[in-house]
Scaffold this motif. Structure first.
Motif, PDB file in Angstrom:
ATOM      1  N   ALA A  47       0.836  -1.206   0.000  1.00  0.00           N
ATOM      2  CA  ALA A  47       0.000   0.000   0.000  1.00  0.00           C
ATOM      3  C   ALA A  47       0.867   1.251   0.000  1.00  0.00           C
ATOM      4  CB  ALA A  47      -0.935  -0.003   1.210  1.00  0.00           C
ATOM      5  N   LYS A  48       1.941   1.227   0.768  1.00  0.00           N
ATOM      6  CA  LYS A  48       2.840   2.379   0.817  1.00  0.00           C
ATOM      7  C   LYS A  48       3.477   2.623  -0.548  1.00  0.00           C
ATOM      8  CE  LYS A  48       6.642   4.327   3.546  1.00  0.00           C
ATOM      9  NZ  LYS A  48       7.539   4.120   4.714  1.00  0.00           N
ATOM     10  N   ILE A  49       3.921   1.553  -1.199  1.00  0.00           N
ATOM     11  CA  ILE A  49       4.514   1.688  -2.533  1.00  0.00           C
ATOM     12  C   ILE A  49       3.503   2.290  -3.509  1.00  0.00           C
ATOM     13  CG2 ILE A  49       5.424   0.413  -4.515  1.00  0.00           C
ATOM     14  CD1 ILE A  49       6.602  -1.597  -2.500  1.00  0.00           C
ATOM     15  N   VAL A  50       2.259   1.807  -3.467  1.00  0.00           N
ATOM     16  CA  VAL A  50       1.223   2.301  -4.379  1.00  0.00           C
ATOM     17  C   VAL A  50       0.952   3.788  -4.147  1.00  0.00           C
ATOM     18  CG1 VAL A  50      -1.227   2.127  -4.961  1.00  0.00           C
ATOM     19  CG2 VAL A  50       0.147   0.055  -4.764  1.00  0.00           C
ATOM     20  N   VAL A  51       0.916   4.215  -2.888  1.00  0.00           N
ATOM     21  CA  VAL A  51       0.694   5.634  -2.591  1.00  0.00           C
ATOM     22  C   VAL A  51       1.783   6.493  -3.222  1.00  0.00           C
ATOM     23  CG1 VAL A  51       0.675   7.375  -0.757  1.00  0.00           C
ATOM     24  CG2 VAL A  51      -0.628   5.262  -0.473  1.00  0.00           C
ATOM     25  N   PHE A  52       3.031   6.087  -3.046  1.00  0.00           N
ATOM     26  CA  PHE A  52       4.120   6.920  -3.544  1.00  0.00           C
ATOM     27  C   PHE A  52       4.297   6.824  -5.058  1.00  0.00           C
ATOM     28  CE2 PHE A  52       5.317   7.019   0.939  1.00  0.00           C
ATOM     29  CZ  PHE A  52       5.674   8.355   1.070  1.00  0.00           C
ATOM     30  N   GLU A  53       3.882   5.709  -5.656  1.00  0.00           N
ATOM     31  CA  GLU A  53       4.003   5.597  -7.113  1.00  0.00           C
ATOM     32  C   GLU A  53       2.856   6.293  -7.845  1.00  0.00           C
ATOM     33  OE1 GLU A  53       6.568   1.912  -8.630  1.00  0.00           O
ATOM     34  OE2 GLU A  53       4.589   1.311  -7.929  1.00  0.00           O
ATOM     35  N   THR A  54       1.637   6.162  -7.339  1.00  0.00           N
ATOM     36  CA  THR A  54       0.466   6.665  -8.065  1.00  0.00           C
ATOM     37  C   THR A  54      -0.075   7.964  -7.506  1.00  0.00           C
ATOM     38  OG1 THR A  54      -1.186   5.524  -6.695  1.00  0.00           O
ATOM     39  CG2 THR A  54      -0.218   4.276  -8.533  1.00  0.00           C
ATOM     40  N   GLY A  55       0.143   8.227  -6.218  1.00  0.00           N
ATOM     41  CA  GLY A  55      -0.408   9.413  -5.588  1.00  0.00           C
ATOM     42  C   GLY A  55      -1.751   9.199  -4.927  1.00  0.00           C
ATOM     43  N   LYS A  56      -2.364   8.017  -5.094  1.00  0.00           N
ATOM     44  CA  LYS A  56      -3.696   7.817  -4.506  1.00  0.00           C
ATOM     45  C   LYS A  56      -3.603   7.774  -2.986  1.00  0.00           C
ATOM     46  CE  LYS A  56      -4.470   4.079  -6.818  1.00  0.00           C
ATOM     47  NZ  LYS A  56      -5.127   2.885  -7.392  1.00  0.00           N
ATOM     48  N   PRO A  57      -4.666   8.143  -2.268  1.00  0.00           N
ATOM     49  CA  PRO A  57      -4.657   8.115  -0.805  1.00  0.00           C
ATOM     50  C   PRO A  57      -4.437   6.701  -0.262  1.00  0.00           C
ATOM     51  CG  PRO A  57      -6.509   9.404  -1.621  1.00  0.00           C
ATOM     52  CD  PRO A  57      -5.916   8.704  -2.804  1.00  0.00           C
ATOM     53  N   LEU A  58      -3.927   6.634   0.947  1.00  0.00           N
ATOM     54  CA  LEU A  58      -3.616   5.340   1.556  1.00  0.00           C
ATOM     55  C   LEU A  58      -4.854   4.448   1.623  1.00  0.00           C
ATOM     56  CD1 LEU A  58      -1.562   3.519   2.969  1.00  0.00           C
ATOM     57  CD2 LEU A  58      -2.146   4.656   5.128  1.00  0.00           C
ATOM     58  N   ALA A  59      -5.992   5.012   1.972  1.00  0.00           N
ATOM     59  CA  ALA A  59      -7.221   4.204   2.055  1.00  0.00           C
ATOM     60  C   ALA A  59      -7.558   3.589   0.700  1.00  0.00           C
ATOM     61  CB  ALA A  59      -8.382   5.062   2.555  1.00  0.00           C
ATOM     62  N   GLU A  60      -7.330   4.340  -0.374  1.00  0.00           N
ATOM     63  CA  GLU A  60      -7.584   3.802  -1.712  1.00  0.00           C
ATOM     64  C   GLU A  60      -6.574   2.725  -2.077  1.00  0.00           C
ATOM     65  OE1 GLU A  60      -8.133   6.416  -4.974  1.00  0.00           O
ATOM     66  OE2 GLU A  60      -9.565   7.692  -3.925  1.00  0.00           O
ATOM     67  N   ALA A  61      -5.323   2.896  -1.642  1.00  0.00           N
ATOM     68  CA  ALA A  61      -4.307   1.875  -1.909  1.00  0.00           C
ATOM     69  C   ALA A  61      -4.679   0.566  -1.228  1.00  0.00           C
ATOM     70  CB  ALA A  61      -2.941   2.358  -1.433  1.00  0.00           C
ATOM     71  N   TYR A  62      -5.136   0.655   0.027  1.00  0.00           N
ATOM     72  CA  TYR A  62      -5.609  -0.549   0.718  1.00  0.00           C
ATOM     73  C   TYR A  62      -6.820  -1.138  -0.015  1.00  0.00           C
ATOM     74  CZ  TYR A  62      -2.631  -0.056   4.867  1.00  0.00           C
ATOM     75  OH  TYR A  62      -1.557  -0.006   5.724  1.00  0.00           O
ATOM     76  N   GLY A  63      -7.699  -0.271  -0.481  1.00  0.00           N
ATOM     77  CA  GLY A  63      -8.859  -0.751  -1.226  1.00  0.00           C
ATOM     78  C   GLY A  63      -8.470  -1.481  -2.488  1.00  0.00           C
ATOM     79  N   GLU A  64      -7.456  -0.964  -3.186  1.00  0.00           N
ATOM     80  CA  GLU A  64      -6.984  -1.646  -4.390  1.00  0.00           C
ATOM     81  C   GLU A  64      -6.424  -3.020  -4.058  1.00  0.00           C
ATOM     82  OE1 GLU A  64      -3.648  -1.426  -7.950  1.00  0.00           O
ATOM     83  OE2 GLU A  64      -4.107   0.407  -6.838  1.00  0.00           O
TER      84      GLU A  64
END
Length: 447
Positions: A47-64
Motif C-alpha cells: 500500500a505504501k509503494i502504491v501511494v508513492f508511485e500513483t499518488g492515490k490516498p492510503l485508504a484507496e491503496a488498501y482498497g486496491e
C-alpha cells in the motif's frame, strides 16, 4: 530494459512454460493461494509503494489491494475447473473430444492507475491456465510490479514463470512492439488507451496472436427523477473521484433528468466540496493528485473548453499549487453539452460534468453517442426501465443503481472501441489463455 532485452526474457518464459504447462492444476492452485497469502501479509508495504508511485490516498491503496487479492483467490479456484468435453456426433461409431491447453507465453502491458489490480487480474488467469507471463509495467509504477514478482518467487513459482521488463517513457513503444511481434509470444493482454490499443492490435495481427484489449472509456451515468438521489450521489461520487478520476470505468458524463437536476447537482457539489485533497499519507486525505503532468494539462484544457462553450463551473476548475504537486481541484461542471471536450473525450481527472435531459429515449441516445463502450450506469427505481436500459445501453458492463461493479467473479471488458475480450469472471478469463483442441475417434466396431 530495452528492445535488446526482449528476446532473453521471452526465451526464459518459453523455457519455463514447457515445464509449467505440465504442472498439476492443484499445484498451480496451491501456489496461487500461497502468492495470495504473501501479498496479504505484505499489505502495508505494498500500500505504501502504491501511494508513492500513483499518488492515490492510503485508504484507496488498501482498497486496491483488497480488490486485487480477490483475483488471486478466485483464479486459484479456477485452476482446477478447466474442463474439456466428450460428445457423440451425427456420424455413427464416432466420439468427439475437446481438451483445453495453455496457449504459451503471454505478455501483459499494464497501466499505472491500478498497478496491483491490473497485474493480479491478468497474471492470475494466465497462471491458472498454465501459461507463463512477461509483464511490462508502466514507467510510473515499476516497483509495485517488481514486488509482486518477488512475492511470486517466494510462493514457489520458478524463475521465468513471471518475468518483468521495466521501461522508461522513451523506450516503451519499441519494447512493447518487440514483445508483441516475438514469435514465441502467443497471447497479449493490454490495458490502456484506445489509440495505443489499436497499435497493439496491428502489431499482433501479423502473427495472428490472441489479444485481449481493455481500452478507454467515456462512461455515461443516467440519473432519473425516481432515483434515490442520496444513493446515486454516494455511488457516483465514489466512482468519479476515486484516484482523482483516473479510472477507465469512472463517470465521465452524468445525465440528470430535469425534474431533479438542480437538487442532484447541489448534492454532488457538496460531495465534491467535502473532499480533502492532499498527499496520500496525510491524515484525512480523501483525494490525491493526478499521477502525471499530462493529466493536469488535459484537465485544464477540458475546463477551459467547457467555459468557452457556455458551461457553468460550480466548483474547482484550477490546478492547486500547494507543494508543487500534481493536484487539481475537485471540479463540478453544469450545463454541459455534446459540443464540449468533456463529452467527447475521456477526461481522466477529478472533473464531473452534468447534462440535463427530459426523456429516457434522449438520455439513452446521448449516452450511446460515443465510439466507446466500456461501462454505463443508471439510477432508477422503475423495474421496467431497468430492463430496457440493460438491453439498450451500448457498453460491456452496466451498473444498475451501482457505481463500481468490478469484481473477480464478474467478467470485465468493453465493446465498440473500448476493446474486446474479457478479464475475470467464471470460465471466460482463463479461457483467454487457452486453446481448444478437438479429437475425433472412430470406433472399430460401433454399436
Amino acid at each position: 530494459m530495452s528492445v535488446e532485452d526482449v528476446d532473453a526474457a521471452v526465451q526464459s518464459s518459453h523455457a519455463a512454460f514447457l515445464k509449467y504447462r505440465t504442472v498439476n492444476p492443484r499445484v498451480r492452485a496451491q501456489r496461487l493461494l500461497k502468492w495470495d497469502t504473501l501479498i496479504r501479509e505484505a499489505r502495508d508495504d505494498l500500500a505504501k509503494i502504491v501511494v508513492f508511485e500513483t499518488g492515490k490516498p492510503l485508504a484507496e491503496a488498501y482498497g486496491e489491494l483488497d480488490y486485487a487479492t480477490g483475483f488471486t483467490w478466485w483464479f486459484a479456484g479456477e485452476a482446477e475447473r478447466v474442463r474439456g468435453t466428450v460428445s457423440t456426433p451425427s456420424a455413427p461409431g464416432r466420439r468427439v473430444f475437446t481438451v483445453k491447453q495453455p496457449i504459451g507465453v503471454a505478455a501483459a502491458l499494464v497501466p499505472w492507475n491500478f498497478p496491483i489490480a491490473m497485474i493480479l487480474r491478468k497474471v492470475g488467469a494466465a497462471l491458472a491456465a498454465g501459461c507463463t507471463m512477461i509483464i511490462k509495467p508502466s514507467p510510473e509504477t515499476p516497483l509495485s510490479v517488481l514486488t509482486l514478482a518477488l512475492l511470486a518467487e517466494k510462493a514457489g513459482f520458478e524463475k521465468g514463470i513471471i518475468n518483468v521488463l521495466t521501461t522508461d517513457l522513451d523506450n516503451t513503444p519499441a519494447l512493447s512492439e518487440a514483445l508483441c511481434r516475438h514469435s514465441l509470444v502467443k497471447k497479449v493482454t493490454f490495458t490502456g488507451s484506445t489509440r495505443v490499443g489499436k497499435l497493439i492490435a496491428k502489431h499482433c495481427a501479423d502473427g495472428l496472436k490472441k489479444v485481449t484489449l481493455e481500452l478507454g472509456g467515456n462512461c455515461p451515468v443516467i440519473v432519473f427523477d425516481d432515483a434515490d438521489l442520496e444513493q446515486a450521489a454516494a455511488q457516483i461520487g465514489a466512482l468519479k473521484f476515486r484516484h482523482a478520476g483516473q479510472a477507465c470505468i469512472t463517470a465521465n458524463r452524468v445525465y440528470v433528468q430535469s425534474g431533479v437536476y438542480e437538487k442532484f447537482t447541489e448534492i454532488m457539489t457538496k460531495f465534491a466540496k467535502d473532499l480533502k485533497v492532499g498527499h496520500g499519507f496525510e491524515k484525512g486525505t480523501t483525494m490525491g493528485p493526478v499521477t502525471t503532468p499530462r493529466g493536469l494539462d488535459k484537465a485544464k484544457q477540458h475546463v477551459e473548453d467547457a467555459k468557452a462553450n457556455g458551461a457553468r463551473i460550480m466548483l474547482g476548475g484550477q490546478r492547486m499549487k500547494e507543494d508543487g504537486g500534481f493536484f487539481f481541484e475537485p471540479t463540478i461542471i453544469l450545463d454541459a453539452t455534446d459540443k464540449m471536450l468533456v463529452s467527447q473525450e475521456e477526461t481522466f481527472a477529478p472533473i464531473c460534468s452534468f447534462f440535463k435531459f427530459d426523456k429516457e429515449e434522449e438520455a439513452v441516445q446521448w449516452a450511446n453517442n460515443t465510439s466507446m463502450g466500456l461501462a454505463s450506469y443508471f439510477f432508477t427505481k422503475n423495474v421496467d426501465r431497468t430492463w430496457r436500459l440493460l438491453e439498450n445501453l451500448e457498453a460491456g458492463m452496466i451498473g444498475m443503481n451501482t457505481g463500481n461493479s468490478s469484481a473477480a467473479e464478474s467478467p470485465f471488458g468493453g465493446i465498440k472501441e473500448s476493446g474486446y475480450g474479457k478479464e475475470s469472471g467464471k470460465d471466460v478469463a482463463v479461457e483467454e489463455y487457452m486453446i481448444t483442441k478437438t479429437g475425433t475417434l472412430t470406433l472399430a466396431d460401433h454399436y
